[in-house]
Design a protein around this motif. Structure first.
Motif, PDB file in Angstrom:
ATOM      1  N   SER A 224       0.807  -1.227   0.000  1.00 59.14           N
ATOM      2  CA  SER A 224       0.000   0.000   0.000  1.00 59.14           C
ATOM      3  C   SER A 224       0.839   1.276   0.000  1.00 59.14           C
ATOM      4  O   SER A 224       0.293   2.369  -0.101  1.00 59.14           O
ATOM      5  CB  SER A 224      -0.921   0.007   1.230  1.00 59.14           C
ATOM      6  OG  SER A 224      -0.163  -0.036   2.419  1.00 59.14           O
ATOM      7  N   SER A 226       3.326   4.085  -1.503  1.00 58.40           N
ATOM      8  CA  SER A 226       3.783   4.641  -2.772  1.00 58.40           C
ATOM      9  C   SER A 226       5.207   5.166  -2.593  1.00 58.40           C
ATOM     10  O   SER A 226       5.536   5.763  -1.557  1.00 58.40           O
ATOM     11  CB  SER A 226       2.866   5.780  -3.212  1.00 58.40           C
ATOM     12  OG  SER A 226       3.422   6.476  -4.304  1.00 58.40           O
ATOM     13  N   ASP A 389      -2.774   4.669  -8.897  1.00 58.51           N
ATOM     14  CA  ASP A 389      -1.866   4.253  -7.820  1.00 58.51           C
ATOM     15  C   ASP A 389      -0.893   5.364  -7.440  1.00 58.51           C
ATOM     16  O   ASP A 389       0.300   5.136  -7.264  1.00 58.51           O
ATOM     17  CB  ASP A 389      -1.096   2.991  -8.226  1.00 58.51           C
ATOM     18  CG  ASP A 389      -2.017   1.818  -8.513  1.00 58.51           C
ATOM     19  OD1 ASP A 389      -2.964   1.613  -7.743  1.00 58.51           O
ATOM     20  OD2 ASP A 389      -1.794   1.127  -9.514  1.00 58.51           O
ATOM     21  N   ARG A 390      -1.423   6.575  -7.284  1.00 58.88           N
ATOM     22  CA  ARG A 390      -0.573   7.728  -7.005  1.00 58.88           C
ATOM     23  C   ARG A 390      -0.846   8.254  -5.597  1.00 58.88           C
ATOM     24  O   ARG A 390      -1.987   8.260  -5.132  1.00 58.88           O
ATOM     25  CB  ARG A 390      -0.810   8.846  -8.022  1.00 58.88           C
ATOM     26  CG  ARG A 390      -0.702   8.382  -9.464  1.00 58.88           C
ATOM     27  CD  ARG A 390      -0.718   9.552 -10.434  1.00 58.88           C
ATOM     28  NE  ARG A 390       0.435  10.408 -10.256  1.00 58.88           N
ATOM     29  CZ  ARG A 390       1.642  10.131 -10.744  1.00 58.88           C
ATOM     30  NH1 ARG A 390       1.832   9.033 -11.454  1.00 58.88           N
ATOM     31  NH2 ARG A 390       2.658  10.957 -10.533  1.00 58.88           N
ATOM     32  N   ALA A 391       0.210   8.709  -4.923  1.00 49.60           N
ATOM     33  CA  ALA A 391       0.082   9.308  -3.595  1.00 49.60           C
ATOM     34  C   ALA A 391      -0.313  10.771  -3.745  1.00 49.60           C
ATOM     35  O   ALA A 391       0.331  11.532  -4.475  1.00 49.60           O
ATOM     36  CB  ALA A 391       1.390   9.184  -2.825  1.00 49.60           C
ATOM     37  N   THR A 409      -2.970  12.165   3.614  1.00 52.80           N
ATOM     38  CA  THR A 409      -2.413  11.598   2.387  1.00 52.80           C
ATOM     39  C   THR A 409      -3.220  10.373   2.013  1.00 52.80           C
ATOM     40  O   THR A 409      -3.501   9.516   2.863  1.00 52.80           O
ATOM     41  CB  THR A 409      -0.939  11.209   2.574  1.00 52.80           C
ATOM     42  OG1 THR A 409      -0.197  12.369   2.925  1.00 52.80           O
ATOM     43  CG2 THR A 409      -0.368  10.615   1.290  1.00 52.80           C
ATOM     44  N   THR A 411      -3.929   7.374  -1.308  1.00 46.68           N
ATOM     45  CA  THR A 411      -3.409   6.780  -2.542  1.00 46.68           C
ATOM     46  C   THR A 411      -4.575   6.513  -3.474  1.00 46.68           C
ATOM     47  O   THR A 411      -5.537   5.821  -3.092  1.00 46.68           O
ATOM     48  CB  THR A 411      -2.663   5.464  -2.250  1.00 46.68           C
ATOM     49  OG1 THR A 411      -1.563   5.739  -1.385  1.00 46.68           O
ATOM     50  CG2 THR A 411      -2.138   4.849  -3.540  1.00 46.68           C
TER      51      THR A 411
END
Length: 936
Positions: A224, A226, A389-391, A409, A411
């Motif tokens: 999980s 990034s 799949d980006r933070a 934050t 994801t």
């Protein structure tokens, strides 16, 4: 390790060469042997007292060790089964390592040498006090220098460069490479030795540590995490040490984060967004047994800064570092549209290249609501990016001065979508989101958050529903997620209080009251909330139900007709009132429809799209019996067994009976078995749809059979006149008739000889009539086996609402008199007789069409007009079948143009018919045969 014999006597003699890299083959010979002893001494400045132990390793495995020295000389003697140097091409690698004491002086040097030969014994065998390298067969050798001199490291100076990257060796999992300034002892590197901090509040878990003992340590993270979200790594263990034994000091290393990894010889497509830092990863080597990892590999990076497609501008020359496989490419330092990464090969020449195109990241954020209160639930927003799949860092800002009030934050999922939520506070605020990989940012419009005064109201003053149906009661919630709805009163012997929660935050909840089940059994039976159509949001919930009337056992019959008071309360205060009015249900009548054999009738929209009114059905088509009956979706559902005599029929009093109306003489009227019927309930249309298999018992439906179909509510139903179980109860039913005939069709335009001549044109029209269901795909095939010409053409068209079909073929290039046959097929069987014909030049005048004798709107319906003639005309569109779903509007013919013939189920064949019993308002639109009271 081996030696090359020069004297040809089968033993090592002085002058033979020691090889430590690899063996050679051929002449001179390469021989096997066994190392029996080895002495080393330090030519550096480090005293022997500062060396705790010395070990001898063969191909990475320790075969001898000592902790004592004599006059600065350490003697290493492998066991009798150790130190074997085999023959063959494979090299045997020997190495000597030393473990230093913790107080070894910094900057002292260690420079091991294999001692010069001193052999005081006999037979070249090692004896105590001898010096050098001794073999079982060969003569001793010595005076061999080591590699580079090692300077004792200052423990305080031991550190590492840290880089977070996607690790292709672990399916893209996030990893952190630690490139230490000294080789780390693998026995001291465990997951507990490292603590990884991210931009999130919780630290990341290290699931695996990879340490080859060469200074490069790789920490593998849980899935999980990034790589762009990793901030630091703390060296948290007192036991972490370098190979020399010096402890690595506790410290926190800042991590250089990346988003995408470009690996050497990587053939995967890369999506790199402008602003991202790219991890450039060299491989471990060529894969040979003795390959040395590609540490400190040179990398050449070129860029296309003019967007002309040529990646030819030198962007930089770099290397991975002495204990690293990584270097970085920061796309924020250039406006290049693409990069080319070239790795240096092992021989120093240009090696593998990887092209890296660069795109702009799209990032949007939309507030769920822009005007709300501090008691109406969280302030939320949906986030969407062009990459998944980006933070993302989300911040709640005060709109006036941009003060950060809160942050988190998240994801995004693989599609690039996500949701952020913050606790509300009274202010004008906005939500700003930043992609951690690229720095791209965006923000919502201003959200006005006021002081809230909660309330709940109904979206209608009167909700009316038939007895036996499910009533939908809409509730609006303002400045609150919680409300309580009261239904009825003790005066009507039904009173329940239902606590609901608006979990999706849309300010609305749809309470559903099943008027057949409510009040019966335990409190809350028959009470629920409609599900959320947006499956990414949580469903609203009923969290509590309390009933004050009736008594614990509940009602014995469904809620009676009449008025039931509705009250909405918040925090104990009544905020709105309304009325639930239950009226009598009805069973009005039935009619028969027909649908093509190949379509799925899975929901009410399918019935509306594909059916046509018709009492006569071609065998193989689907007969649809439509019954107009309200007030049934509260006690009939998708799994109800409507077979007469079933347990469900005994419980509900509802069943379907389909029985032959014209049985053979002296034979009972057989019924169609509905025990395997599939049921669909349509509460919106007050309808029920039941699909019955085509076979009745062991028999398929045959041409000429006629059936009476009835939907029945018998004496046990609480909805029949007189009530359940009463002596005055009267069953009621809705009935219709369906008659079956053989599928049939004929071409129009036949001449007096029953031949079908066609004009020599590019669009020679072929028309016909049939009794199969409108919407059925008909294939028209023209074939010629003429002596002079052979051809075959086909055209797929659909039957129109009036039972006709027409298509065309191209005969423009065929001479007059060319003979052919023509036939129309449907559902894999011949629909028409095979007709002959020939190509003619002039327009054709034809005899009147002959009726096929079928009833209703079947084949031959338009053939009695003496002026009926066919000439060349514009044809309909030919056979290509689109794959989109049919629209609900237009004729069956138009909707059928989207039907894909490959979807026709295997069981649909001649002599098989699907019967679909449909109960609902749709049936009433097609005409009713009436309501009859039964005495059976």
């Amino acid at each position: 390790m081996s030696y090359v014999e020069g004297s040809e006597d089968g033993k090592y003699t002085e002058g033979d060469t020691i090889y430590t890299e690899k063996d050679v083959s051929g002449s001179p010979k390469t021989l096997g042997d066994r190392l029996t002893a080895l002495t080393v001494q330090n030519r550096g400045t480090l005293s022997a007292d500062a060396i705790e132990s010395v070990s001898l390793h063969q191909d990475g495995s320790r075969i001898a060790s000592t902790t004592t020295s004599h006059d600065g000389v350490w003697t290493l003697e492998p066991g009798p089964d150790e130190g074997v140097i085999p023959t063959g091409d494979a090299a045997t690698n020997l190495s000597v390592t030393a473990t230093l004491s913790p107080d070894a002086p910094t900057d002292a040097t260690l420079d091991f040498e294999i001692s010069p030969v001193e052999d005081d014994g006999l037979g070249d065998e090692f004896d105590t006090g001898d010096r050098g390298m001794f073999f079982a067969d060969g003569s001793p050798v010595g005076g061999i220098d080591s590699g580079p001199t090692y300077a004792v490291a200052d423990p305080a100076a031991i550190t590492a460069d840290a880089t977070a990257f996607q690790n292709p060796d672990r399916d893209g999992a996030t990893a952190v490479e630690l490139a230490f300034t000294d080789a780390i002892d693998p026995e001291t590197t465990t997951p507990d030795a490292f603590a990884v901090e991210t931009v999130a509040e919780e630290p990341a878990n290290v699931t695996e540590v990879v340490d080859d003992g060469d200074g490069r340590v790789v920490l593998v993270m849980e899935s999980s995490v990034s790589p762009s979200a990793v901030e630091s790594v703390s060296l948290a263990s007192d036991e972490l040490a370098v190979k020399s034994g010096a402890a690595v000091p506790e410290q926190t290393l800042a991590v250089e984060s990346t988003s995408v990894t470009v690996a050497e010889a990587d053939e995967r497509p890369h999506v790199v967004y402008q602003g991202e830092r790219v991890a450039v990863l060299a491989n471990e080597g060529g894969g040979g047994e003795n390959d040395v990892p590609n540490r400190d590999e040179s990398v050449r990076i070129e860029a296309d800064t003019t967007d002309d497609g040529d990646v030819d501008e030198l962007w930089g020359l770099t290397s991975t570092g002495e204990s690293s496989l990584l270097t970085g490419l920061d796309t924020n330092e250039s406006n290049a549209s693409a990069y080319r990464v070239t790795f240096q090969s092992e021989d120093g020449d240009e090696g593998e290249t990887v092209r890296v195109p660069v795109e702009e990241l799209s990032l949007s954020v939309t507030a769920n609501r822009t005007n709300t209160t501090d008691v109406a639930g969280p302030i939320g927003a949906t986030v969407s990016a062009s990459g998944g799949d980006r933070a993302i860092r989300a911040e709640l800002l005060e709109a006036d001065n941009q003060t950060v009030l809160d942050s988190q934050t998240v994801t995004l999922d693989s599609e690039g979508d996500g949701v952020v939520e913050f606790e509300p506070r009274v202010a004008n605020v906005s939500i700003r989101v930043t992609d951690l990989g690229t720095g791209v940012t965006n923000r919502t419009e201003t959200v006005a958050v006021r002081k809230g005064y909660p309330g709940a109201s109904f979206d209608r003053s009167v909700f009316e529903e038939e007895r036996g149906d499910v009533a939908a009661i809409g509730i609006r919630l303002v400045d609150t997620e919680n409300a309580t709805v009261s239904i009825g009163s003790e005066a009507v012997n039904y009173h329940e209080r239902i606590a609901v929660v608006d979990r999706d935050g849309n300010g609305h909840a749809d309470l559903q009251v099943n008027t057949h089940r409510a009040g019966a059994g335990a409190p809350g039976r028959g009470i629920g909330l409609a599900g959320n159509e947006n499956h990414s949001l949580p469903n609203d919930r009923v969290v509590d139900v309390r009933r004050t009337a009736p008594a614990a056992k509940g009602l014995s019959d469904p809620l009676e007709t009449g008025n039931y008071t509705l009250e909405a309360t918040v925090d104990g205060e009544v905020t709105d009132v309304a009325l639930l009015r239950i009226v009598e249900r009805s069973t009005a009548g039935a009619s028969t429809l027909v649908a093509p054999a190949g379509v799925d009738l899975d929901d009410p929209e399918d019935i509306e799209n594909w059916t046509t009114p018709r009492e006569t059905v071609a065998v193989g088509d689907q007969a649809v019996i439509a019954v107009d009956a309200t007030g049934i979706d509260g006690f009939l559902n998708d799994s109800t067994d409507l077979r007469r005599g079933s347990a469900a029929a005994a419980r509900t009093g509802a069943y379907v009976d389909i029985r032959r109306a014209n049985p053979p003489q002296n034979q009972p009227a057989r019924g169609l078995n509905v025990s395997n019927a599939s049921t669909l309930v349509d509460g919106e249309r007050d309808g029920l749809y039941v699909v019955v298999p085509s076979e009745g018992g062991p028999y398929a439906i045959e041409d000429g059979e006629e059936f009476d179909a009835a939907f029945v509510l018998n004496e046990s139903s609480p909805y029949v006149p007189g009530g359940s179980g009463s002596d005055d109860s009267e069953p009621e039913s809705a009935e219709t008739v369906v008659a079956f005939e053989a599928p049939d069709g004929r071409f129009t335009g036949l001449d007096e000889n029953e031949t079908l001549d066609l004009q020599a044109t590019a669009n020679a029209t072929i028309a016909g009539e049939t009794n199969v269901a409108p919407g059925t795909t008909v294939t028209i095939t023209v074939r010629s086996d003429d002596d002079n010409v052979t051809f075959q053409q086909s055209d797929e068209e659909v039957v129109s609402d009036d039972g006709t079909f027409d298509g065309s073929v191209d005969l423009e290039d065929y001479q007059e008199g060319t003979e052919y046959t023509v036939v129309a097929t449907a559902n894999d069987d011949e629909l028409t007789a095979v007709r002959t014909g020939s190509v003619v030049e002039e327009p054709i005048t034809v005899a009147p069409a002959k009726d096929t004798g079928s009833s209703g709107q079947s084949a031959g319906g338009g053939g009695d007009d003496p002026e009926d003639e066919v000439t060349t005309a514009e044809p309909t569109t030919t056979s290509t079948q689109p794959t989109t779903e049919p629209d609900s509007g237009g004729s069956v013919e138009e909707r059928a143009a989207t039907f894909v013939t490959e979807d026709v189920p295997e069981f649909i064949r001649t002599q098989e018919t699907n019967i679909v019993i449909v109960l609902g308002i749709v049936a009433f639109l097609y005409g009713l045969l009436g309501l009859r009271r039964l005495t059976r």
